[in-house]
Design a protein around this motif. Structure first.
Motif, PDB file in Angstrom:
ATOM      1  N   ARG A 143       1.194 -16.443   8.154  1.00 23.84           N
ATOM      2  CA  ARG A 143       0.203 -15.376   7.486  1.00 23.84           C
ATOM      3  C   ARG A 143       0.367 -15.449   5.774  1.00 23.84           C
ATOM      4  O   ARG A 143       1.277 -15.785   5.235  1.00 23.84           O
ATOM      5  N   GLU A 162       4.084  -4.741  -2.993  1.00 23.84           N
ATOM      6  CA  GLU A 162       3.145  -4.271  -1.984  1.00 23.84           C
ATOM      7  C   GLU A 162       1.746  -4.712  -2.325  1.00 23.84           C
ATOM      8  O   GLU A 162       1.046  -5.103  -1.453  1.00 23.84           O
ATOM      9  N   TYR A 163       1.306  -4.075  -3.647  1.00 21.17           N
ATOM     10  CA  TYR A 163      -0.031  -4.034  -3.969  1.00 21.17           C
ATOM     11  C   TYR A 163      -0.146  -4.767  -5.201  1.00 21.17           C
ATOM     12  O   TYR A 163       0.688  -4.512  -6.264  1.00 21.17           O
ATOM     13  N   LYS A 189      -3.114   4.351  -4.002  1.00 19.60           N
ATOM     14  CA  LYS A 189      -3.537   4.241  -2.668  1.00 19.60           C
ATOM     15  C   LYS A 189      -5.204   4.484  -2.820  1.00 19.60           C
ATOM     16  O   LYS A 189      -5.785   3.585  -2.235  1.00 19.60           O
ATOM     17  N   LYS A 236      -8.051   1.526  -1.560  1.00 20.89           N
ATOM     18  CA  LYS A 236      -9.114   2.375  -0.454  1.00 20.89           C
ATOM     19  C   LYS A 236     -10.483   1.917  -1.157  1.00 20.89           C
ATOM     20  O   LYS A 236     -11.593   1.413  -0.493  1.00 20.89           O
ATOM     21  N   PHE A 264     -11.136  -0.455  -3.211  1.00 23.53           N
ATOM     22  CA  PHE A 264     -11.231  -1.935  -3.388  1.00 23.53           C
ATOM     23  C   PHE A 264     -11.864  -2.311  -1.950  1.00 23.53           C
ATOM     24  O   PHE A 264     -12.608  -3.082  -1.952  1.00 23.53           O
ATOM     25  N   HIS A 315      -8.999 -10.391  -0.121  1.00 24.79           N
ATOM     26  CA  HIS A 315      -8.708  -9.166   0.826  1.00 24.79           C
ATOM     27  C   HIS A 315      -7.984  -9.184   1.817  1.00 24.79           C
ATOM     28  O   HIS A 315      -7.196  -8.290   2.253  1.00 24.79           O
ATOM     29  N   ALA A 316      -8.362 -10.419   2.686  1.00 24.86           N
ATOM     30  CA  ALA A 316      -7.823 -10.498   4.084  1.00 24.86           C
ATOM     31  C   ALA A 316      -6.010 -10.392   3.807  1.00 24.86           C
ATOM     32  O   ALA A 316      -5.471 -10.127   4.730  1.00 24.86           O
ATOM     33  N   LEU A 341      -4.230  -8.877   1.852  1.00 25.63           N
ATOM     34  CA  LEU A 341      -3.933  -7.492   1.486  1.00 25.63           C
ATOM     35  C   LEU A 341      -4.116  -6.485   2.787  1.00 25.63           C
ATOM     36  O   LEU A 341      -3.932  -5.473   2.557  1.00 25.63           O
ATOM     37  N   LYS A 342      -4.263  -7.401   3.949  1.00 27.42           N
ATOM     38  CA  LYS A 342      -4.634  -6.340   5.178  1.00 27.42           C
ATOM     39  C   LYS A 342      -3.365  -5.535   5.620  1.00 27.42           C
ATOM     40  O   LYS A 342      -3.549  -4.382   5.830  1.00 27.42           O
ATOM     41  N   ASN A 343      -2.237  -6.077   5.491  1.00 32.76           N
ATOM     42  CA  ASN A 343      -0.981  -5.530   5.848  1.00 32.76           C
ATOM     43  C   ASN A 343      -1.030  -4.246   4.950  1.00 32.76           C
ATOM     44  O   ASN A 343      -0.554  -3.135   5.495  1.00 32.76           O
ATOM     45  N   ALA A 344      -0.959  -4.547   3.618  1.00 33.69           N
ATOM     46  CA  ALA A 344      -0.995  -3.280   2.825  1.00 33.69           C
ATOM     47  C   ALA A 344      -2.002  -2.239   2.898  1.00 33.69           C
ATOM     48  O   ALA A 344      -1.432  -1.130   2.801  1.00 33.69           O
ATOM     49  N   MET A 345      -3.231  -2.685   3.330  1.00 31.95           N
ATOM     50  CA  MET A 345      -4.214  -1.911   3.326  1.00 31.95           C
ATOM     51  C   MET A 345      -4.109  -1.059   4.769  1.00 31.95           C
ATOM     52  O   MET A 345      -4.473   0.232   4.626  1.00 31.95           O
ATOM     53  N   GLU A 397      -1.247   0.533   5.700  1.00 30.01           N
ATOM     54  CA  GLU A 397      -0.522   1.541   5.211  1.00 30.01           C
ATOM     55  C   GLU A 397      -1.224   2.343   4.282  1.00 30.01           C
ATOM     56  O   GLU A 397      -1.220   3.514   4.299  1.00 30.01           O
ATOM     57  N   VAL A 398      -2.236   2.042   3.559  1.00 29.67           N
ATOM     58  CA  VAL A 398      -2.974   2.780   2.663  1.00 29.67           C
ATOM     59  C   VAL A 398      -3.960   3.808   3.773  1.00 29.67           C
ATOM     60  O   VAL A 398      -4.000   4.976   3.294  1.00 29.67           O
ATOM     61  N   ASN A 399      -4.394   3.079   4.693  1.00 28.06           N
ATOM     62  CA  ASN A 399      -5.149   4.014   5.741  1.00 28.06           C
ATOM     63  C   ASN A 399      -4.615   5.000   6.145  1.00 28.06           C
ATOM     64  O   ASN A 399      -5.434   6.063   6.582  1.00 28.06           O
ATOM     65  N   TYR A 422      -2.279   6.847   4.813  1.00 28.72           N
ATOM     66  CA  TYR A 422      -1.764   7.634   3.670  1.00 28.72           C
ATOM     67  C   TYR A 422      -2.780   9.048   3.520  1.00 28.72           C
ATOM     68  O   TYR A 422      -4.158   8.727   3.487  1.00 28.72           O
ATOM     69  N   LYS A 464      -3.592  12.296   1.437  1.00 27.47           N
ATOM     70  CA  LYS A 464      -3.505  12.921   0.322  1.00 27.47           C
ATOM     71  C   LYS A 464      -2.761  14.236   0.314  1.00 27.47           C
ATOM     72  O   LYS A 464      -3.126  15.104   1.031  1.00 27.47           O
TER      73      LYS A 464
END
Lengths: 327, 327
Positions: A2, A14-15, A295, A299, A301, B312-313, B315-319, B321-323, B325, B327
């Motif tokens: 990966r 992480e980001y 976050k 999002k 991005f 962008h791909a 950062l997919k794992n990180a994304m 987690e963002v999704n 989240y 608020k």
């Protein structure tokens, strides 16, 4: 295997979002919040002596187990000692203010510390790559605080073309659209200062945060240009006065500027403070928690990349003609 | 139904790339070349009276059957007549220099002419949308010639958030990476000036083209700021002298600036000319044909989008987690 974003990999975060080096505003508490939220928090050692930095590092270590960094300003009279402290304390990452940190690079690298200088030209970026910098921060003149002359879109483009190490884009970035724009230019990370001041976790005075929220994109000016240290600040009465004095009485302008950043950040003194902030103040309309900032940016991005792909698809017919074109 | 890029649809062009409004450099020949290559060529009417513009329009009509435009500077003493000429001649598109073109909008729209003003703030963009502008050009201060204070990345971002009509990004853009960056911010077209001067089809003097090729990103300065009409130019000895005179002798600075753009563009006079150009001079290393410029930009746009998707791909794992989240 990966593939992972190089800035995240390099820094163990992480980001790919790092905090700008900010004197007074870059406190252990704010830096820890950024690191805990998955970015890289940065202690701004600008006004610190070795003992202060040692104390700040001790503090951040109680607040986060995540990687963090220290920003060192090369014009600091304590730069040598500060570098020694980060080595002793095994700080994971050092970012440098604009200038040439060559004399420190080798010993920081030997100590296993990642070195990330700010660069104001593609030539400086190449030089930093040669002496072993792990990444560079390309910071445009729309950023807050001390600035160069080239804007982010031009500088980041030129630096990305010049070096192979990761480029972190800075200047005018406060949201995920700008992050996507920087990645389109070839950057692999972003640095933000102003956006992190407008958070609940920032120790910065409320008056400063309020000024950021209410300022528009046209509400910053550059002070200190005629004194040889241009800095972008929010256009308060004080900033206007400094600019007038730069024409009429340079000496007095210089005197009034001494200590003015502390007065803004710590005291919230709107009559005598330099409220250093980037043009992106006009894009910041809400105080948020640091985690929310990060976050939300990720999002957005994501959405910006999606929209770009949609727009790209609309140009597909045109593109097929381009691909048939032979020079 | 196949969706099409709104700027292409609006203007009847193939690629969403338009030529900046350039006094002296915006000749019918260059504008026709841009239109013939699938962009939108623009005649710069800056120094023209009605009779000159009429002649230029007659000329471009012999050189292209494609849509083209005329740029009108609102401070021109002939602005009223120039607007009448474009209506009589049924010019498809008018772009306006910064300022408020409200008094002309209604009659241009009645004549079926597309109206695209340059804006320097999101508030002006909203106002232009309200009075019926078909699109706006958001031009950052890294651009060549007369400039505002906000940089492209901040201005385009703010304007895209403020209006629903298409936004055309300008300032510091000379390649497909920058085009992709602007589209990531929400722009749907780009405008370029400097890049089109550095083409074989430009009538601009060779000395000007050579200066663009050899200049770096840090080689422009702003003259005329203290005179109230800041303009970005290549930093020649003349430009340095003007900047000195702006401190020492404003009157003389003003006198020397009169006619200096013509001297640069038409005469190639390096001692007395104002070589107006953007910071992107440092990203331009080759004289090209106009068609090559446009096709290369579209190819690079394609590659930049592809690379952005790859990043962008990563950062997919990180994304994910963002999704998760909330608020």
């Amino acid at each position: 295997m990966r593939r992972i974003n190089r800035v995240c990999q390099l820094l163990g975060i992480e980001y790919p979002i790092i905090m700008g080096g900010m004197s007074w505003a870059g406190t252990p508490k704010l830096a820890a919040a950024v690191s805990n939220a998955g970015g890289l928090g940065i202690i701004g050692s600008g006004p610190m002596k070795a003992e202060h930095l040692k104390k700040a590092i001790d503090e951040i270590k109680t607040l986060t187990d995540k990687p963090f960094g220290v920003n060192i300003i090369l014009v600091s009279p304590y730069a040598d000692e500060l570098v020694d402290v980060v080595i002793e304390e095994k700080v994971p990452v050092v970012t440098f203010g604009a200038g040439n940190p060559s004399k420190y690079t080798a010993k920081l690298k030997e100590a296993g510390i990642k070195v990330i200088p700010v660069v104001a030209s593609e030539n400086m970026a190449k030089m930093m790559e040669r002496i072993g910098a792990d990444a560079v921060i390309a910071e445009g003149m729309e950023s807050g605080g001390h600035i160069g002359e080239v804007t982010t879109i031009v500088l980041v483009n030129a630096v990305c073309r010049a070096v192979s190490i990761p480029v972190i884009a800075a200047g005018g970035i406060a949201d995920g659209r700008a992050m996507a724009a920087m990645f389109a230019l070839g950057a692999e990370g972003i640095q933000m200062g102003t956006r992190f001041i407008a958070t609940y976790e920032a120790d910065t005075h409320e008056n400063f945060k309020k000024l950021i929220i209410k300022s528009g994109i046209r509400d910053t000016v550059v002070t200190g240009a005629t004194l040889g240290h241009p800095a972008r600040v929010i256009e308060t009465k004080f900033a206007k006065k400094i600019r007038e004095l730069e024409v009429e009485n340079l000496q007095q302008a210089e005197e009034l500027l001494v200590g003015s950043l502390r007065k803004a950040v710590v005291d919230g003194n709107v009559d005598e403070g330099s409220f250093m902030a980037g043009q992106c103040v006009g894009l910041i309309s809400e105080i948020k928690h640091v985690e929310e900032v990060i976050k939300d940016i990720m999002k957005e991005f994501d959405m910006a990349v999606e929209r770009l792909n949609q727009e790209h698809a609309k140009l597909k017919n045109a593109m097929s003609e381009v691909n048939e074109y032979v020079k």
